[in-house]
Motif scaffolding. Structure first.
Motif, PDB file in Angstrom:
ATOM      1  N   ASP A 158       0.723  -1.084  -0.146  1.00 10.68           N
ATOM      2  CA  ASP A 158       0.053  -0.204  -0.070  1.00 10.68           C
ATOM      3  C   ASP A 158       0.862   1.403  -0.141  1.00 10.68           C
ATOM      4  N   ASP A 159       1.889   1.182   0.818  1.00 10.78           N
ATOM      5  CA  ASP A 159       2.619   2.495   1.098  1.00 10.78           C
ATOM      6  C   ASP A 159       3.825   2.653   0.064  1.00 10.78           C
ATOM      7  N   ASP A 160       4.027   1.721  -0.775  1.00 10.70           N
ATOM      8  CA  ASP A 160       5.200   1.780  -1.993  1.00 10.70           C
ATOM      9  C   ASP A 160       4.736   2.808  -2.787  1.00 10.70           C
ATOM     10  N   LEU A 161       5.731   3.729  -3.381  1.00  9.09           N
ATOM     11  CA  LEU A 161       5.420   4.690  -4.358  1.00  9.09           C
ATOM     12  C   LEU A 161       5.168   4.490  -5.572  1.00  9.09           C
ATOM     13  N   ALA A 162       3.849   5.154  -6.129  1.00 11.25           N
ATOM     14  CA  ALA A 162       3.365   4.612  -7.599  1.00 11.25           C
ATOM     15  C   ALA A 162       3.954   6.148  -8.467  1.00 11.25           C
ATOM     16  N   ALA A 163       4.013   6.931  -7.672  1.00 10.47           N
ATOM     17  CA  ALA A 163       4.268   8.460  -8.674  1.00 10.47           C
ATOM     18  C   ALA A 163       4.883   9.234  -7.600  1.00 10.47           C
ATOM     19  N   ILE A 164       5.680  10.170  -8.280  1.00 12.16           N
ATOM     20  CA  ILE A 164       6.066  11.643  -7.924  1.00 12.16           C
ATOM     21  C   ILE A 164       5.652  12.754  -8.683  1.00 12.16           C
ATOM     22  N   LEU A 165       4.728  13.784  -7.981  1.00  8.09           N
ATOM     23  CA  LEU A 165       4.438  14.753  -8.922  1.00  8.09           C
ATOM     24  C   LEU A 165       5.126  16.099  -8.347  1.00  8.09           C
ATOM     25  N   TYR A 166       5.849  16.835  -9.002  1.00 11.99           N
ATOM     26  CA  TYR A 166       6.472  18.091  -8.455  1.00 11.99           C
ATOM     27  C   TYR A 166       5.290  19.217  -8.425  1.00 11.99           C
ATOM     28  N   THR A 167       5.196  19.625  -7.352  1.00  8.67           N
ATOM     29  CA  THR A 167       4.262  20.745  -7.032  1.00  8.67           C
ATOM     30  C   THR A 167       4.469  22.036  -7.990  1.00  8.67           C
ATOM     31  N   SER A 168       3.759  22.863  -8.310  1.00 11.16           N
ATOM     32  CA  SER A 168       3.858  23.798  -9.252  1.00 11.16           C
ATOM     33  C   SER A 168       4.726  24.874  -8.680  1.00 11.16           C
ATOM     34  N   GLY A 169       4.995  24.964  -7.378  1.00  8.56           N
ATOM     35  CA  GLY A 169       6.170  25.806  -6.882  1.00  8.56           C
ATOM     36  C   GLY A 169       6.310  27.450  -7.380  1.00  8.56           C
ATOM     37  N   THR A 170       5.010  27.987  -6.709  1.00 12.63           N
ATOM     38  CA  THR A 170       5.248  29.426  -7.282  1.00 12.63           C
ATOM     39  C   THR A 170       6.103  30.127  -6.376  1.00 12.63           C
ATOM     40  N   ASP A 483      -6.424  43.460 -19.010  1.00  8.92           N
ATOM     41  CA  ASP A 483      -7.499  42.686 -19.980  1.00  8.92           C
ATOM     42  C   ASP A 483      -7.586  41.303 -19.616  1.00  8.92           C
ATOM     43  N   GLU A 484      -6.562  40.784 -18.959  1.00  9.63           N
ATOM     44  CA  GLU A 484      -6.768  39.451 -18.480  1.00  9.63           C
ATOM     45  C   GLU A 484      -5.672  39.165 -17.310  1.00  9.63           C
ATOM     46  N   LEU A 485      -5.896  38.153 -16.436  1.00 12.01           N
ATOM     47  CA  LEU A 485      -4.964  37.928 -15.326  1.00 12.01           C
ATOM     48  C   LEU A 485      -4.085  36.751 -15.693  1.00 12.01           C
ATOM     49  N   PRO A 486      -2.850  36.657 -15.245  1.00  6.34           N
ATOM     50  CA  PRO A 486      -1.856  35.607 -15.634  1.00  6.34           C
ATOM     51  C   PRO A 486      -2.351  34.482 -15.220  1.00  6.34           C
ATOM     52  N   ARG A 487      -2.420  33.229 -15.954  1.00  9.51           N
ATOM     53  CA  ARG A 487      -2.909  31.957 -15.360  1.00  9.51           C
ATOM     54  C   ARG A 487      -2.016  30.767 -15.751  1.00  9.51           C
ATOM     55  N   ASN A 488      -1.913  29.932 -15.072  1.00  9.56           N
ATOM     56  CA  ASN A 488      -0.974  28.530 -15.463  1.00  9.56           C
ATOM     57  C   ASN A 488      -2.072  27.762 -16.113  1.00  9.56           C
ATOM     58  N   ALA A 489      -1.520  26.478 -16.595  1.00 16.29           N
ATOM     59  CA  ALA A 489      -2.401  25.718 -17.441  1.00 16.29           C
ATOM     60  C   ALA A 489      -3.516  25.079 -16.738  1.00 16.29           C
ATOM     61  N   MET A 490      -3.194  24.802 -15.476  1.00 17.36           N
ATOM     62  CA  MET A 490      -4.544  24.517 -14.748  1.00 17.36           C
ATOM     63  C   MET A 490      -5.498  25.396 -14.388  1.00 17.36           C
ATOM     64  N   GLY A 491      -5.224  26.741 -14.726  1.00 17.59           N
ATOM     65  CA  GLY A 491      -6.404  27.830 -14.532  1.00 17.59           C
ATOM     66  C   GLY A 491      -6.069  28.602 -13.411  1.00 17.59           C
ATOM     67  N   LEU A 498       1.794  38.702 -10.608  1.00 15.27           N
ATOM     68  CA  LEU A 498       1.084  40.229 -10.683  1.00 15.27           C
ATOM     69  C   LEU A 498       1.879  40.869  -9.274  1.00 15.27           C
ATOM     70  N   ARG A 499       2.358  40.316  -8.259  1.00 12.55           N
ATOM     71  CA  ARG A 499       3.039  40.775  -7.477  1.00 12.55           C
ATOM     72  C   ARG A 499       4.355  41.492  -7.849  1.00 12.55           C
ATOM     73  N   ASP A 500       5.152  40.636  -8.849  1.00 11.68           N
ATOM     74  CA  ASP A 500       6.282  41.257  -9.722  1.00 11.68           C
ATOM     75  C   ASP A 500       6.014  42.391 -10.469  1.00 11.68           C
ATOM     76  N   MET A 501       4.653  42.262 -11.054  1.00  9.32           N
ATOM     77  CA  MET A 501       4.601  43.393 -12.029  1.00  9.32           C
ATOM     78  C   MET A 501       4.392  44.589 -11.596  1.00  9.32           C
ATOM     79  N   TYR A 502       3.678  44.637 -10.007  1.00 10.10           N
ATOM     80  CA  TYR A 502       3.348  45.866  -9.323  1.00 10.10           C
ATOM     81  C   TYR A 502       4.293  46.227  -8.457  1.00 10.10           C
ATOM     82  N   LYS A 503       5.417  45.599  -8.219  1.00 12.45           N
ATOM     83  CA  LYS A 503       6.241  45.877  -7.002  1.00 12.45           C
ATOM     84  C   LYS A 503       6.902  47.290  -7.162  1.00 12.45           C
ATOM     85  N   GLY A 504       7.047  48.067  -6.284  1.00 14.19           N
ATOM     86  CA  GLY A 504       7.613  49.476  -6.625  1.00 14.19           C
ATOM     87  C   GLY A 504       6.722  50.339  -6.508  1.00 14.19           C
TER      88      GLY A 504
END
Ligand code: AMP
Length: 508
Positions: A158-170, A483-491, A498-504
């Protein structure tokens, strides 16, 4: 479906298959892959993996376009007792270098166009490389064609690994979430029941298969139910609406729903054959939920999950599907909301951090024991990092990621609260509220708003509409119309961008 002696997800999926002639996957170019075919192809591919030196526990990394052969590679890897490691097709060579050197796979499968670049990285960890293109062709497929279909599924616990998925890491480096055979099987079986899947179901599968949503939720649930899926290489709204005439379920990210709503072909009639629309991976706006209901007569069922935990909560199948809420804990899963500082469990309607425990929760971050330890409580609950509350009726509400919390003048500001107020204005489509460094307040509440093309909404109008509705410390210091918000492939809205765009903007 009883639990077979072998806990390998592949055995749990396919042992005791009664009808191998049933169609598992249809493609838009007219292929029909039966359950029998799928098992045989997984056997052939598993034989190739073994021939390439893949041993139980080894990682098999794959950065390939969505194809049936890609899905078979996942099933074959699991069947061979190895660990499947899917990689977002958008990752550049520079990013892949991190994943490959961190995970040290023994085999990497990639698009032929990237074989040289990836080959050089793979060589550093002694991994072999095979190719697979968007049409399912490549060196892997050539080898599979002549391989034997017979393969004895490798025994796993049961506890053996089947997959490793890297988190999107923003923020920071992305981490490899280790998922066991039982994590995946138990969660999919719970969803089959909760969402009433049967072998009569036909799923519209338009999600990518490098992410938990398309790979596990959509594919495993369909296969456990002996249902079938129509496999689309990408999201195509007009085609999807046509397919609804013979499909029964669609699983999508919120952008699927907003984009489908833009088509006049989306009507009560065109969705009459469908029984269920599921949304997740990012928040579905309450407005989208209502508009979908008005146009189609269907209440979208929103659920909440993450790479590390599979699915945690879901709106009910029969009971009320509440717009803006993600429902109740799934059977076997415990959800609680705690004070982020003290860890104390909070009562209903109180905002805190969401924690979950259950057979769905991952085995930790790959080669990061300290990070893993820091994100679990002593009693086994995983600290999701999502802010939320459980309402009086037991429905969970997500109020954003903890890291998106804005602290202005020492006060906590929950972006979702301000976003909902602005979203309620006529002419506003959606809003993202972020904290931007501010010389006096630490962070300044900043709203980024998308409006209808013809709406006369500007900064002054937004501020005026909020006046008297929000405490002063929650009021945006600036409002930007975009016009639109920046999104990744998962929406997911990428607030880090945005934080980068408006810093300063608030610097003296
Ligand atoms: P991922 O690991 O890419 O699946 O991202 C998981 C994160 O997506 C969660 O921690 C939530 O922040 C967010 N998420 C997933 N489903 C929902 C939902 N239905 N509503 C709001 N946020 C969601």
């Amino acid at each position: 479906m009883n639990k077979p002696a072998n806990a390998n997800l592949f055995s749990r999926l396919f042992d005791g298959l009664d009808d191998p002639t049933r169609v598992a996957i249809e493609t838009v170019d007219g292929q029909r892959i039966t359950y029998g075919d799928l098992i045989a192809r997984a056997g052939q591919t598993a034989n190739v993996l073994i021939a390439r030196g893949v041993k139980p526990g080894d990682r098999v990394a794959a950065q390939t376009e969505k194809s049936v052969a890609g899905l078979v590679l996942y099933l074959a890897t699991v069947r061979a007792g190895a660990v499947y490691l899917p990689l977002n097709t958008a990752y550049t060579l520079n990013e892949l270098e991190y994943f490959i050197t961190d995970a040290e796979p023994s085999l990497v499968v990639c698009d032929p166009s990237k074989a040289d670049g990836i080959g050089a990285i793979a060589a550093k960890v002694g991994a072999r490389v095979e190719t697979l293109d968007a049409d399912g062709k490549g060196s892997l497929t050539d080898a599979v064609a002549t391989a034997k279909p017979e393969f004895t599924t490798v025994a796993r616990g049961d506890d053996d690994l089947a997959a490793i998925l890297y988190t999107s890491g923003t923020t920071g480096r992305s981490k490899g979430a280790m998922l066991s055979h039982d994590n995946l099987a138990s969660n999919s079986l719970a969803l089959v029941d909760y969402w009433r899947f049967t072998n009569k179901d036909v799923l519209i599968h338009a999600l990518p298969i490098y992410h938990t949503h398309g790979l596990f939720v959509a594919s495993n649930v369909t296969l456990f139910a002996r249902a079938s899926m129509i496999f689309l290489p990408k999201f195509d709204p007009e085609l999807i609406i046509r397919l609804m005439a013979r499909a029964t379920v669609m699983m999508g990210v919120p952008t699927f729903y907003t984009r489908l709503l833009q088509s006049p072909a989306l009507t009560k009639e065109s969705t009459a054959h469908m029984r269920l629309f599921v949304s997740g991976s990012a928040p579905l706006l309450a407005d989208t939920h209502r508009e979908w209901m008005a146009r189609t007569g269907h209440a979208v069922l929103e659920r909440y999950g993450m790479t590390e935990t599979n699915m945690n909560t879901s709106n009910p199948y029969d009971g009320e599907r509440v717009p803006g809420a993600v429902g109740h804990a799934l059977p076997g899963v415990s959800v609680r909301v705690t004070d982020p500082e003290t860890g104390k469990t909070l009562g209903p309607e109180t905002i805190g951090v969401i924690e979950v425990k259950g057979p769905n929760v991952f085995r930790g971050y790959w080669r990061m024991p300290e990070k893993t330890k820091a994100e679990f409580r002593g009693d086994g609950f995983f600290i999701t990092g999502d802010l939320g509350k459980i309402d009086r009726h037991g429905y969970v509400h997500i109020l954003g990621r903890g890291k998106d919390l804005v602290i202005s003048g020492g006060f906590n500001v929950y972006p979702k609260e301000i976003e909902s107020e602005i979203d309620a204005m006529p002419g506003v489509i959606e809003t993202a509220v972020i904290g931007v460094p501010h010389a006096d307040f630490g962070e300044g509440v900043t709203a980024v708003v998308v409006c209808d093309k013809n709406a006369a909404v500007d900064e002054a109008a937004v501020l005026k509409a909020l006046e008297g509705r929000l405490a002063k410390f929650k009021m945006p210091k600036r409002v930007f119309i975009v016009d639109e918000l920046p999104r990744n492939a998962m929406g997911k809205v990428q607030k880090n961008i945005l934080r980068d765009m408006y810093k300063g903007i608030y610097e003296k």
